[in-house]
Design a protein around this motif. Structure first.
Motif, PDB file in Angstrom:
ATOM      1  N   SER A 109       0.858  -1.145  -0.090  1.00 14.16           N
ATOM      2  CA  SER A 109       0.108   0.051   0.141  1.00 14.16           C
ATOM      3  C   SER A 109       1.125   1.341  -0.184  1.00 14.16           C
ATOM      4  O   SER A 109       0.448   2.395  -0.565  1.00 14.16           O
ATOM      5  N   ASN A 112       2.579   1.691  -3.277  1.00 18.04           N
ATOM      6  CA  ASN A 112       1.226   2.430  -4.064  1.00 18.04           C
ATOM      7  C   ASN A 112       1.234   3.538  -3.621  1.00 18.04           C
ATOM      8  O   ASN A 112       0.844   4.116  -5.058  1.00 18.04           O
ATOM      9  N   ASN A 113       0.741   4.060  -2.913  1.00 16.22           N
ATOM     10  CA  ASN A 113       0.608   5.264  -2.642  1.00 16.22           C
ATOM     11  C   ASN A 113       1.859   6.425  -2.923  1.00 16.22           C
ATOM     12  O   ASN A 113       1.320   7.613  -3.559  1.00 16.22           O
ATOM     13  N   ASN A 202      -2.322  -0.160 -11.740  1.00 18.97           N
ATOM     14  CA  ASN A 202      -1.840   1.399 -11.087  1.00 18.97           C
ATOM     15  C   ASN A 202      -2.709   2.533 -11.350  1.00 18.97           C
ATOM     16  O   ASN A 202      -2.852   3.271 -10.991  1.00 18.97           O
ATOM     17  N   VAL A 289      -4.189   0.670  -1.615  1.00 16.25           N
ATOM     18  CA  VAL A 289      -3.547   1.959  -1.404  1.00 16.25           C
ATOM     19  C   VAL A 289      -3.987   2.119   0.369  1.00 16.25           C
ATOM     20  O   VAL A 289      -5.074   1.539   1.378  1.00 16.25           O
TER      21      VAL A 289
END
Length: 337
Positions: A109, A112-113, A202, A289
């Motif tokens: 997460s 991804n952030n 993503n 996320v």
């Protein structure tokens, strides 16, 4: 529908009346508590000064109370909750923080952030700036701006549903109703399940937020561009600068503060992104996320208030310094220094 409208109007009228009544009564009570009597100049002056000190806090009191209840208390409660177990009953110390440090899902997460942060603010600001410059040079620029800004009126969930149809995949020999797969098959390629392609999915989700927020960046930057003195551009033209040089060396430096504010504003939004991921993939296929991970730990599988509190604190810790810098930068721009 009519009853809801009447109810909403009634609530607004009562709210305004109660606020006005509070301000009137509080002012009356303050004047009664600190009276100004003729003949006692020293006491009257002292009471007037005390009124001037107390009155702003008296008027701000309800707002400060609500701020404490709905902002300060939840932050403190979340911090305390992060040291307790899933039920919020037994103290577990830093166990939840250790879990976050070693958990693969949490690290995914975070990655991804970071990916969203690296792409979305830059793309929105760049496209917004380019569109703002180009639309100021054409006669139908206002129409183009309206079209670009239109996605801002759509909720994140609504926008996600629209793009879900664009990415739609039909297996077998079924006709592809998704716009992207229809184009791919028309060009002779094979249709793909775009939102289930790890890592690349993503970016397909990011496109949705870029589509929405580019209009915001365009409007703010367009206003900033119109504030650039014409004399500086005319001087550059006289000196022989071409359009590219004028854009990068004359225009961009003069609106750099606005660009930074737009960038950081979108950055804060990206750190809290939730709706798009929930609607499109529900965090599957490595698209989770932090906000969605927090939601999962809090409300699914019986819930774990301790771990979800840790994730909430991580999001807050990431957002707060950027928000503070954003506010300071905006104040500096407003103050002209």
């Amino acid at each position: 529908m009519v009853s809801q409208i009447v109810s909403a109007v009634g609530v607004m009228v009562v709210g305004v009346f109660v606020c006005a009544l509070y301000y009137w009564l509080s002012d009356k009570l303050l004047n009664a508590a600190l009276p100004v009597r003729a003949g006692d100049v020293t006491q009257a002056s002292r009471n007037l000064n005390r009124r001037a000190v107390v009155r702003p806090w008296l008027f701000l009191g309800p707002a400060l109370l609500l701020l404490a209840i709905y902002l300060v208390y939840p932050v403190v409660a979340t911090f305390i909750l992060s040291f307790y177990d899933r039920a919020g009953v037994n103290y577990v110390g830093f166990a939840n923080y250790r879990w976050a440090f070693f958990d693969a899902g949490f690290r995914q997460s975070i990655f991804n952030n970071i990916l969203w942060l690296a792409v979305v603010p830059a793309a929105c600001t760049f496209f917004g700036l380019v569109i703002a410059v180009l639309t100021d040079r054409i006669w139908w620029g206002n129409i183009a701006k309206s079209i670009v800004f239109m996605p801002m009126a759509i909720s994140f969930v609504g926008a996600s549903v629209i793009w879900k149809f664009i990415y739609e995949y039909r297996g077998g020999n079924d006709t592809q109703i998704g716009l992207l797969n229809a184009i791919v098959t028309w060009l002779g390629g094979d249709p793909q399940v775009w939102i289930s392609m790890p890592f690349w999915n993503n970016f397909f989700l990011m496109i949705i937020l870029i589509w929405i927020q580019t209009g915001f960046a365009m409007v703010i930057l367009s206003a900033a561009l119109r504030g650039i003195p014409e004399e500086t551009i005319e001087a550059a033209v006289i000196d022989g600068a071409n359009g590219w040089q004028i854009f990068w060396k004359i225009m961009v430096p003069q609106i750099w503060g606005t660009i930074a504010v737009v960038w950081t504003t979108i950055t804060i939004l990206v750190l809290k992104v939730f709706d798009i991921v929930l609607t499109m993939t529900n965090g599957q296929w490595d698209t989770m996320v932090l906000a969605n991970l927090m939601f999962d730990w809090m409300f699914r599988g019986g819930g774990d208030s301790g771990r979800s509190a840790v994730i909430a604190l991580v999001i807050m810790a990431a957002v707060t310094p950027i928000m503070i810098w954003n506010i300071r930068q905006a104040n500096q721009d407003a103050g002209g220094h």
